[in-house]
Design a protein around this motif. Structure first.
Motif, short mmCIF file in Angstrom:
data_model
loop_
_atom_site.label_atom_id
_atom_site.label_comp_id
_atom_site.label_asym_id
_atom_site.label_seq_id
_atom_site.Cartn_x
_atom_site.Cartn_y
_atom_site.Cartn_z
N THR A 45 -86.24 -9.60 -84.24
CA THR A 45 -87.23 -8.64 -84.09
C THR A 45 -87.47 -8.65 -82.52
N PRO A 46 -87.62 -7.26 -81.95
CA PRO A 46 -87.82 -7.40 -80.69
C PRO A 46 -89.34 -7.36 -80.37
N LEU A 47 -89.89 -8.18 -79.57
CA LEU A 47 -90.94 -8.69 -79.16
C LEU A 47 -91.63 -7.63 -77.95
N SER A 48 -92.87 -7.84 -77.51
CA SER A 48 -93.47 -6.85 -76.65
C SER A 48 -92.86 -6.72 -75.50
N ASN A 49 -92.16 -7.90 -75.10
CA ASN A 49 -91.43 -7.78 -73.65
C ASN A 49 -90.13 -7.60 -73.85
N GLY A 50 -89.72 -7.02 -75.04
CA GLY A 50 -88.09 -6.95 -75.17
C GLY A 50 -87.21 -8.15 -75.63
N VAL A 350 -94.86 -16.58 -80.25
CA VAL A 350 -93.89 -15.49 -79.86
C VAL A 350 -93.95 -14.65 -80.55
N MET A 351 -94.81 -14.69 -81.62
CA MET A 351 -94.58 -13.30 -82.56
C MET A 351 -95.80 -12.34 -82.29
N ARG A 352 -96.58 -12.57 -80.93
CA ARG A 352 -97.66 -12.03 -80.81
C ARG A 352 -97.58 -10.65 -79.96
N VAL A 353 -98.26 -9.50 -80.46
CA VAL A 353 -97.83 -8.54 -79.93
C VAL A 353 -98.97 -7.93 -78.75
N SER A 354 -98.46 -7.88 -77.44
CA SER A 354 -99.28 -7.51 -76.19
C SER A 354 -100.27 -6.38 -76.23
N GLU A 355 -101.41 -6.31 -76.12
CA GLU A 355 -102.27 -5.35 -76.18
C GLU A 355 -103.16 -5.35 -74.69
N LYS A 697 -106.17 1.23 -71.03
CA LYS A 697 -104.70 1.82 -70.78
C LYS A 697 -103.75 0.84 -71.43
N PRO A 698 -103.51 1.28 -72.86
CA PRO A 698 -102.75 0.40 -73.69
C PRO A 698 -101.21 0.11 -73.32
N PRO A 699 -100.55 -0.87 -73.67
CA PRO A 699 -99.08 -0.91 -73.44
C PRO A 699 -98.44 0.05 -74.05
N PRO A 700 -97.27 0.62 -73.60
CA PRO A 700 -96.48 1.48 -74.34
C PRO A 700 -96.06 0.94 -75.90
N PRO A 701 -95.89 2.07 -76.82
CA PRO A 701 -95.44 1.38 -78.03
C PRO A 701 -94.19 0.95 -78.01
N GLU A 702 -94.13 0.03 -79.06
CA GLU A 702 -92.71 -0.47 -79.29
C GLU A 702 -91.69 0.43 -79.74
N SER A 703 -90.58 0.11 -79.19
CA SER A 703 -89.51 1.21 -79.19
C SER A 703 -89.12 1.27 -80.92
N PRO A 704 -88.71 0.20 -81.50
CA PRO A 704 -88.36 0.43 -82.86
C PRO A 704 -89.55 0.43 -83.79
#
Length: 731
Positions: A45-50, A350-355, A697-704
């Motif tokens: 799974t891609p994480l928030s930083n790719g 490692v599974m945390r999604v950045s906001e 200003k939230p981070p861009p949404p995940e690509s997948p």
């Protein structure tokens, strides 16, 4: 056999958990699972930083299986051969040095940490926000303190916290958090014991007995330097509060981030809510238990003729501090035994999604450097990154406005109820505790539950905080209502019941002119005409007896009180007259609503603060936030409210021509001052929450699609193909 497995976290962390197998055959068998995963058994799974997160079947991270599968037979067999160690080589076991018995490992879990931290926060809340606020009236009376001096004592806690916050949050955030927490709780316990010391170092409490206060007695009063010097004990109280502040500093910064780092991100608000609920229940218990202690005379075993209803009564204010201090010393021991990080916590990191809020110049990416924040040189840069985050800044300012009201009302809330409803100090403390238990505790837990239930993102959380603040703003208008003062002869009205100019006293009248009454002898009585009098002497009473039913003192032949039969003197009962305020229930209901909605936004606001900054800065961000909150809210709050309440005083204590504490307050003025302060701070707080929401200003949404849910939940829906297969070499 030792097998390193490198994982990359959100901010560039690289972890190498080492798996040590005690059985050769088991290690060989499991090595096949690690090294040669099949496409059906793995998903990356891609994480928030790719970064790609491997879902291979390992004990520290899993994408296919649920994170917490306690009933799994394979997992239980697998764990028998594992010894968890951190990436730095430290064994993740619970104990002290080489003493790590297996029975203690039962507590080496997030729930175990939560339990001990809840006990510590409960004791902190019970002591600092419970006992101190409950006994503030008794301390003022015992040591001749004014309200602004007691407000300064309350603010000493926040002053100490502000001094230590930067140091503790920055270095403790990158250090061994449980050790910082344990030593903090230890210092807090010492502070509680220091706070109780004046009880054992000062002389006996002197008061004027009822017999001396009668009209026929020879009136005399001793003026000595020992009486006026009692106020110097405020410096001992300030020292105790200073130690409380130092000890509690790690608890609400490092304690929160330690919980947040060791649980799944969507469970974090619930854990933090439980932690803060314990901190809210602590003051509630402090009000209730402190009220019970105040019914015990301050010098246990001494025979006296006072009752708790008498305004000269001083309860055993010091017992609670000794008990809480001893309990804090005990609870510090298990906290000191926890490891730097709990076993299995790396998978949550490692599974945390950045906001985190995205800065225009992308300088927020600086915090992704694994070496960032480990030295003093990075302190200015780390501070600058937070100051450039407008969402973080306005959340801090909103918290400061809320903290001002919370600190002020928690300190003087019991005194407000005591004056409005004509209650004793113990009755007011108990009633305030009944309000805080369900409103404060329930609101705190409910706020965290709502965030978890509806899975609110950072922007939604801030909007929820704005809604709560607006709701409490409407409810605070209830302070337009107040209960009228009980009539008091010579203070609120003349002896003949005619109006008396505010600020003017007229205690000497013909009916008590021969009594030669003294101002120093304040001991209010309630006459049979339902009017209060300054003392039995000022009511012209000449005899005293004891009521067989309630044990109260009853005064007879009071020349200033009209009896049931015309032209005959009346009687009086020791203590204040009972209030018959018809608005009491309505006032209490809306005070409950104000407390509920104020605490309902506390955990969501804290969660938003943790999410709008990068992981590496969470502890430091909480430290900076607490500095702002305490500097602008916690410290000036009690002092401002104390000065405000002093302005509404009608009758000051007079000791040898020196002004002491306040005896009687003007209820109308006290209620209006509270209303003005509440409206101002609630409006400002709503404005800050609105700005925090608009500027976020939230981070861009995940690509997948669905990758965010995958990262949060730690599993993949293979049937719907929401988790793309990646090459194992990319990990």
């Amino acid at each position: 056999m030792e097998m390193p497995h490198k994982l990359a976290g959100e901010n560039g962390f690289h972890f190498t958990p080492k798996l040590l197998f005690s059985n050769t055959s088991n290690s060989a068998e499991n090595s096949l699972t690690f090294d040669t995963p099949s496409p059906q058994d793995s998903c990356d799974t891609p994480l928030s930083n790719g970064t790609l997160y491997s879902s291979a079947d390992s004990p520290s991270d899993s994408c296919v299986k649920p994170l917490c599968d306690a009933g799994s037979e394979n997992e239980s067999q697998f764990n028998k051969g594992i010894k968890y160690v951190s990436s730095e080589g430290e064994a993740l076991v619970c104990g002290w040095g080489a003493f790590t018995p297996s029975c203690l490992q039962f507590f080496n879990t997030p729930k175990g940490v939560l339990f001990f931290l809840c006990v510590a926060s409960f004791l902190q809340g019970m002591t600092v926000n419970g006992f101190i606020n409950t006994v503030i009236t008794s301390i003022e009376r015992r040591f001749d303190l004014r309200s602004y001096e007691s407000g300064l004592i309350a603010s000493s806690y926040d002053i100490a916290a502000c001094v230590c916050l930067t140091f503790v949050s920055y270095f403790g955030g990158n250090g061994h958090k449980p050790r910082w927490l344990g030593w903090g709780v230890l210092i807090m316990g010492i502070g509680s014991i220091v706070f109780a010391l004046p009880q054992f170092t000062t002389s006996q409490y002197e008061y004027f007995s009822e017999e001396i206060g009668l009209c026929s007695s020879n009136q005399s009063v001793r003026c000595s330097t020992s009486v006026s010097s009692l106020s110097n004990y405020r410096f001992v109280f300030m020292l105790g509060q200073f130690l409380h502040g130092i000890g509690a500093t790690p608890l609400y910064t490092l304690g929160v981030t330690y919980l947040d780092e060791n649980v799944k991100s969507n469970y974090s608000p619930v854990y933090i809510a439980i932690f803060y609920t314990a901190a809210i229940l602590g003051p509630a218990a402090g009000y209730l238990v402190g009220g019970i202690f105040l019914n015990i005379y301050t010098e246990i075993g001494r025979q006296i003729d006072l009752t708790p209803d008498n305004s000269l009564w001083v309860g055993a204010w010091w017992i609670g501090f000794l008990g809480a201090g001893a309990a804090s010393l005990l609870i510090a021991v298990p906290i000191l035994g926890y490891p730097h990080r709990l076993p299995g916590s790396q998978r949550y990191i490692v599974m945390r999604v950045s906001e985190a809020h995205q800065l225009k110049d992308d300088s927020h990416k600086t915090a992704s450097d694994p070496d960032f924040g480990k030295t003093v040189k990075d302190l200015p840069r780390s501070t600058l990154l937070l100051l450039k985050n407008p969402t973080f800044i306005f959340l801090c300012l909103a918290g400061a406005t809320e903290a001002t009201l919370i600190a002020g009302m928690s300190t003087f809330g019991p005194k407000f109820l005591e004056s409005q409803f004509s209650l004793s100090a113990s009755e007011a403390a108990t009633l305030f505790g009944y309000l805080v238990v369900p409103a404060g505790g329930g609101g705190t837990f409910l706020g965290g539950f709502i965030v978890n239930k509806f899975k609110l993102r950072c922007s939604g959380i801030i909007k929820f905080c704005l809604l709560c603040t607006m709701s409490s703003l409407l409810a605070i208008c209830i302070f337009f209502i107040d209960c009228p003062n009980m009539p008091m002869a010579g203070v609120t009205q003349m002896y003949d019941r005619s109006p008396l100019s505010e600020g003017h006293l007229n205690l000497s009248v013909p009916c008590n002119a021969e009594c030669d009454c003294l101002r120093e002898m304040y001991s209010p009585v309630c006459g049979s005409d339902n009017i209060m009098y300054y003392s039995p002497c000022h009511a012209g009473c000449k005899k005293i007896s004891t009521n067989q039913d309630g044990g109260k003192k009853v005064y007879h032949e009071c020349s200033c009180i009209l009896g049931n039969v015309p032209a005959t003197p009346g009687s009086a009962t020791a203590g204040k007259c009972a209030s018959s305020c018809e608005k009491r229930t309505l006032l209490l209901v809306f005070i409950f609503i104000v407390i509920l909605f104020t605490f309902l936004s506390s955990i969501p606001a804290l969660t938003a603060t943790l999410r709008c900054v990068s992981d590496r800065q969470r502890s430091f961000a909480l430290g900076i936030q607490w500095i702002v909150v305490r500097t602008l809210g916690g410290i000036p709050g009690p002092i401002a409210f104390g000065s405000m309440i002093d302005k509404s005083c009608l009758l000051w204590q007079n000791q040898c021509d020196e002004q002491g504490s306040c005896h009687v307050y003007q209820n109308f003025a006290m209620s209006r001052y509270t209303l003005i302060a509440g409206l101002i701070y609630k409006v400002i707080g709503s404005f800050f929450f609105l700005l925090a929401c608009l500027l976020y200003k939230p981070p861009p949404p995940e690509s997948p699609p669905g990758s965010s849910d995958t990262s949060e939940n730690g599993n993949c829906d293979l049937q719907e193909n929401k988790c793309p297969l990646q090459s194992q070499n990319n990990v």
